[in-house]
Design a protein around this motif. Structure first.
Motif, PDB file in Angstrom:
ATOM      1  N   LEU A 161      51.667  11.893 -10.340  1.00 31.27           N
ATOM      2  CA  LEU A 161      51.716  10.569 -10.976  1.00 31.27           C
ATOM      3  C   LEU A 161      53.180  10.116 -10.977  1.00 31.27           C
ATOM      4  CD1 LEU A 161      49.620   8.891 -13.092  1.00 31.27           C
ATOM      5  CD2 LEU A 161      51.439   9.569 -14.629  1.00 31.27           C
ATOM      6  N   ASP A 166      54.557   6.713 -11.833  1.00 28.14           N
ATOM      7  CA  ASP A 166      55.023   5.564 -12.612  1.00 28.14           C
ATOM      8  C   ASP A 166      55.339   5.977 -14.061  1.00 28.14           C
ATOM      9  OD1 ASP A 166      54.303   3.161 -14.546  1.00 28.14           O
ATOM     10  OD2 ASP A 166      54.847   2.264 -12.628  1.00 28.14           O
ATOM     11  N   ARG A 201      55.828   4.245 -16.745  1.00 32.31           N
ATOM     12  CA  ARG A 201      55.079   3.553 -17.807  1.00 32.31           C
ATOM     13  C   ARG A 201      53.640   4.079 -17.904  1.00 32.31           C
ATOM     14  NH1 ARG A 201      58.508  -0.704 -16.051  1.00 32.31           N
ATOM     15  NH2 ARG A 201      59.860  -1.419 -17.740  1.00 32.31           N
ATOM     16  N   ASN A 202      53.021   4.333 -16.759  1.00 36.17           N
ATOM     17  CA  ASN A 202      51.689   4.952 -16.779  1.00 36.17           C
ATOM     18  C   ASN A 202      51.769   6.319 -17.454  1.00 36.17           C
ATOM     19  OD1 ASN A 202      49.975   3.060 -15.605  1.00 36.17           O
ATOM     20  ND2 ASN A 202      50.332   3.784 -13.533  1.00 36.17           N
ATOM     21  N   ILE A 234      49.806   7.496 -20.826  1.00 33.34           N
ATOM     22  CA  ILE A 234      48.937   8.681 -20.811  1.00 33.34           C
ATOM     23  C   ILE A 234      49.361   9.663 -21.906  1.00 33.34           C
ATOM     24  CG2 ILE A 234      48.465  10.797 -19.475  1.00 33.34           C
ATOM     25  CD1 ILE A 234      48.206   8.965 -16.990  1.00 33.34           C
ATOM     26  N   THR A 287      59.501   6.090 -20.384  1.00 36.78           N
ATOM     27  CA  THR A 287      58.418   7.004 -20.774  1.00 36.78           C
ATOM     28  C   THR A 287      58.355   7.141 -22.295  1.00 36.78           C
ATOM     29  OG1 THR A 287      59.122   8.292 -18.838  1.00 36.78           O
ATOM     30  CG2 THR A 287      57.384   9.232 -20.189  1.00 36.78           C
ATOM     31  N   THR A 302      57.105   3.742 -23.851  1.00 38.86           N
ATOM     32  CA  THR A 302      55.683   3.469 -23.613  1.00 38.86           C
ATOM     33  C   THR A 302      54.800   4.472 -24.340  1.00 38.86           C
ATOM     34  OG1 THR A 302      56.406   2.885 -21.371  1.00 38.86           O
ATOM     35  CG2 THR A 302      54.074   2.786 -21.782  1.00 38.86           C
ATOM     36  N   GLU A 306      48.719   7.229  -8.612  1.00 35.08           N
ATOM     37  CA  GLU A 306      48.204   5.865  -8.660  1.00 35.08           C
ATOM     38  C   GLU A 306      47.579   5.434  -7.331  1.00 35.08           C
ATOM     39  OE1 GLU A 306      51.534   6.233 -11.627  1.00 35.08           O
ATOM     40  OE2 GLU A 306      51.244   6.856  -9.555  1.00 35.08           O
ATOM     41  N   ASN A 339      43.102   1.512 -13.552  1.00 36.49           N
ATOM     42  CA  ASN A 339      44.459   2.027 -13.734  1.00 36.49           C
ATOM     43  C   ASN A 339      44.342   3.474 -14.207  1.00 36.49           C
ATOM     44  OD1 ASN A 339      46.544   2.669 -16.010  1.00 36.49           O
ATOM     45  ND2 ASN A 339      47.576   1.230 -14.661  1.00 36.49           N
ATOM     46  N   SER A 375      45.998   5.340 -16.232  1.00 39.82           N
ATOM     47  CA  SER A 375      46.108   5.632 -17.666  1.00 39.82           C
ATOM     48  C   SER A 375      44.820   5.252 -18.399  1.00 39.82           C
ATOM     49  CB  SER A 375      47.323   4.930 -18.282  1.00 39.82           C
ATOM     50  OG  SER A 375      47.141   3.543 -18.312  1.00 39.82           O
TER      51      SER A 375
END
Length: 244
Positions: free
Chosen positions: A104, A106, A108-109, A113, A139, A142, A199, A227, A229
């Motif tokens: 993974l 990203d 922000r994702n 998560i 990270t 978010t 992603e 998405n 997440s």
């Protein structure tokens, strides 16, 4: 990027790696040359440090200081050892719920998560040293600070982590559309690790070959993908529902 979470200059980065600082990622100028740069490359490879080549403009944006073609980011957390975490969980008599994030990328994702993982009682998150999303300010923000509450383990290879978990009696379930089995056919009310993919590519085919079970979310729209997440949240809350 927060200035206190970065190191610039080749020698400073080499020293930080040798001092076992939690280096999250190193950005290297694309065309950088020289003996010191070669030493940095050797040190990073020896210590399995995540790095990527970037244009000099990116480095100039990261810091106004003399970066010499290299800027490193320091993780704002300390990572956990996978073996120690699993032993502790099994000794406590808990029914572990773990999350493996396979490449993974990203931040922000990743943060979203982690936030969901913390809310659903996940005991630990496993990521790969190379190619994983950085643990940086994005990270932390978010995740709403949840990154400080869930143990995160970095491993050399996801496949090795899967084999280790299976050997410890923990079932591995990969989220993938490449299966006829849906999420509601799976028993999550036992020691389990849920594997979410990147992603764009999903779970690596070599990982899919060795997992215990594969599961997909039923889809009724025309887009046929969520998405990562959001998909992860659906998997985790199904595990919560079964465990209540």
């Amino acid at each position: 990027m927060e200035k206190e979470n970065q190191i610039f200059g080749i020698r400073a980065i080499i020293e930080a790696i040798n001092a076992k600082k939690e280096i999250d990622k190193v950005f290297i100028q694309k065309d950088a040359q020289g003996d010191l740069m070669q030493e940095l490359m050797r040190t990073m490879k020896k210590n399995n440090i995540n790095f990527s080549y970037v244009p000099v403009e990116k480095l100039n944006k990261l810091t106004s200081n003399n970066h010499q073609g290299a800027v490193a980011t320091i993780a704002p957390i300390s990572f956990s050892n996978l073996e120690t975490l699993i032993e502790k969980l099994l000794d406590s008599g808990k029914k572990p719920l773990l999350l493996i994030l396979d490449q993974l990328s990203d931040a922000r994702n990743f943060g979203a998560i982690i936030r969901t993982a913390e809310c659903t009682g996940v005991d630990g998150i496993i990521i790969q040293k190379q190619g994983a999303a950085p643990v940086n300010g994005d990270t932390v923000k978010t995740s709403a600070g949840a990154v400080f509450n869930v143990p995160i383990c970095k491993v050399d290879h996801i496949k090795d982590a899967v084999f280790y978990l299976q050997g410890s009696g923990i079932k591995t379930v990969a989220a993938t559309e490449k299966t006829d089995q849906n999420i509601y056919d799976i028993n999550f009310n036992e020691p389990v690790a849920i594997i979410m993919g990147s992603e764009d590519r999903g779970v690596n085919p070599s990982v899919l070959k060795i997992v215990d079970e594969k599961a997909k979310l039923p889809m009724f729209g025309t887009i046929e993908s969520l998405n990562v997440s959001v998909a992860c949240g659906a998997f985790l809350y199904e595990a919560v529902r079964q465990r209540l």
